[in-house]
Motif scaffolding. Sequence first.
Motif, PDB file in Angstrom:
ATOM      1  N   ALA A 101       0.830  -1.210   0.000  1.00  0.00           N
ATOM      2  CA  ALA A 101       0.000   0.000   0.000  1.00  0.00           C
ATOM      3  C   ALA A 101       0.865   1.261   0.000  1.00  0.00           C
ATOM      4  N   GLY A 102       1.936   1.257   0.763  1.00  0.00           N
ATOM      5  CA  GLY A 102       2.829   2.411   0.803  1.00  0.00           C
ATOM      6  C   GLY A 102       3.499   2.665  -0.533  1.00  0.00           C
ATOM      7  N   LEU A 103       3.966   1.609  -1.160  1.00  0.00           N
ATOM      8  CA  LEU A 103       4.627   1.748  -2.457  1.00  0.00           C
ATOM      9  C   LEU A 103       3.644   2.217  -3.521  1.00  0.00           C
ATOM     10  N   VAL A 104       2.474   1.602  -3.558  1.00  0.00           N
ATOM     11  CA  VAL A 104       1.476   1.982  -4.560  1.00  0.00           C
ATOM     12  C   VAL A 104       0.997   3.416  -4.312  1.00  0.00           C
ATOM     13  N   THR A 105       0.881   3.822  -3.068  1.00  0.00           N
ATOM     14  CA  THR A 105       0.514   5.203  -2.764  1.00  0.00           C
ATOM     15  C   THR A 105       1.564   6.161  -3.319  1.00  0.00           C
ATOM     16  N   SER A 106       2.822   5.822  -3.146  1.00  0.00           N
ATOM     17  CA  SER A 106       3.911   6.649  -3.664  1.00  0.00           C
ATOM     18  C   SER A 106       3.842   6.751  -5.191  1.00  0.00           C
ATOM     19  N   ILE A 107       3.608   5.633  -5.845  1.00  0.00           N
ATOM     20  CA  ILE A 107       3.482   5.619  -7.307  1.00  0.00           C
ATOM     21  C   ILE A 107       2.269   6.445  -7.725  1.00  0.00           C
ATOM     22  N   ASP A 108       1.166   6.270  -7.007  1.00  0.00           N
ATOM     23  CA  ASP A 108      -0.073   6.990  -7.304  1.00  0.00           C
ATOM     24  C   ASP A 108       0.125   8.497  -7.207  1.00  0.00           C
ATOM     25  N   GLU A 109       0.828   8.937  -6.187  1.00  0.00           N
ATOM     26  CA  GLU A 109       1.028  10.374  -5.975  1.00  0.00           C
ATOM     27  C   GLU A 109       1.962  11.005  -6.998  1.00  0.00           C
ATOM     28  N   SER A 150      -2.411   1.307 -13.001  1.00  0.00           N
ATOM     29  CA  SER A 150      -1.730   0.077 -13.426  1.00  0.00           C
ATOM     30  C   SER A 150      -0.578   0.398 -14.388  1.00  0.00           C
ATOM     31  N   SER A 151      -0.784   1.340 -15.285  1.00  0.00           N
ATOM     32  CA  SER A 151       0.292   1.742 -16.202  1.00  0.00           C
ATOM     33  C   SER A 151       1.443   2.393 -15.446  1.00  0.00           C
ATOM     34  N   ALA A 152       1.117   3.221 -14.475  1.00  0.00           N
ATOM     35  CA  ALA A 152       2.155   3.864 -13.675  1.00  0.00           C
ATOM     36  C   ALA A 152       2.980   2.822 -12.924  1.00  0.00           C
ATOM     37  N   CYS A 153       2.332   1.783 -12.428  1.00  0.00           N
ATOM     38  CA  CYS A 153       3.053   0.717 -11.720  1.00  0.00           C
ATOM     39  C   CYS A 153       3.951  -0.072 -12.672  1.00  0.00           C
ATOM     40  N   ARG A 154       3.472  -0.308 -13.873  1.00  0.00           N
ATOM     41  CA  ARG A 154       4.295  -1.015 -14.859  1.00  0.00           C
ATOM     42  C   ARG A 154       5.531  -0.192 -15.224  1.00  0.00           C
ATOM     43  N   VAL A 155       5.341   1.102 -15.449  1.00  0.00           N
ATOM     44  CA  VAL A 155       6.468   1.979 -15.782  1.00  0.00           C
ATOM     45  C   VAL A 155       7.453   2.024 -14.616  1.00  0.00           C
ATOM     46  N   TRP A 156       6.941   2.118 -13.394  1.00  0.00           N
ATOM     47  CA  TRP A 156       7.790   2.127 -12.207  1.00  0.00           C
ATOM     48  C   TRP A 156       8.651   0.855 -12.158  1.00  0.00           C
ATOM     49  N   ALA A 157       8.005  -0.295 -12.378  1.00  0.00           N
ATOM     50  CA  ALA A 157       8.728  -1.572 -12.339  1.00  0.00           C
ATOM     51  C   ALA A 157       9.764  -1.647 -13.463  1.00  0.00           C
ATOM     52  N   LEU A 158       9.397  -1.192 -14.640  1.00  0.00           N
ATOM     53  CA  LEU A 158      10.336  -1.192 -15.766  1.00  0.00           C
ATOM     54  C   LEU A 158      11.559  -0.342 -15.457  1.00  0.00           C
TER      55      LEU A 158
END
Length: 72
Positions: free
Chosen positions: A38-46, A55-63
């Motif tokens: 939740a903390g990581l996804v919140t950071s990506i979300d913000e 979901s796209s932001a999370c994929r880009v983050w992982a890439l």
Amino acid sequence: MLKKRSVTLKGHATSLALEPEFWSVIDKELSVIGGSLAGLVTSIDESREPDQPLSSACRVWALKRVQGADQD
């Protein structure tokens, strides 16, 4: 095949569907930093653009994490 996980962001439950390969990168990072999903996804979300799906932001983050690891 997409794999769903549920997280709470800003007090709202949401589910995030990603391919297992992306979850693997996220899980590896969480094991290193010791944070929560939740903390990581919140950071990506913000940090994402307003019109970019989470979901796209999370994929880009992982890439970017994988690309950064390849450059080390």
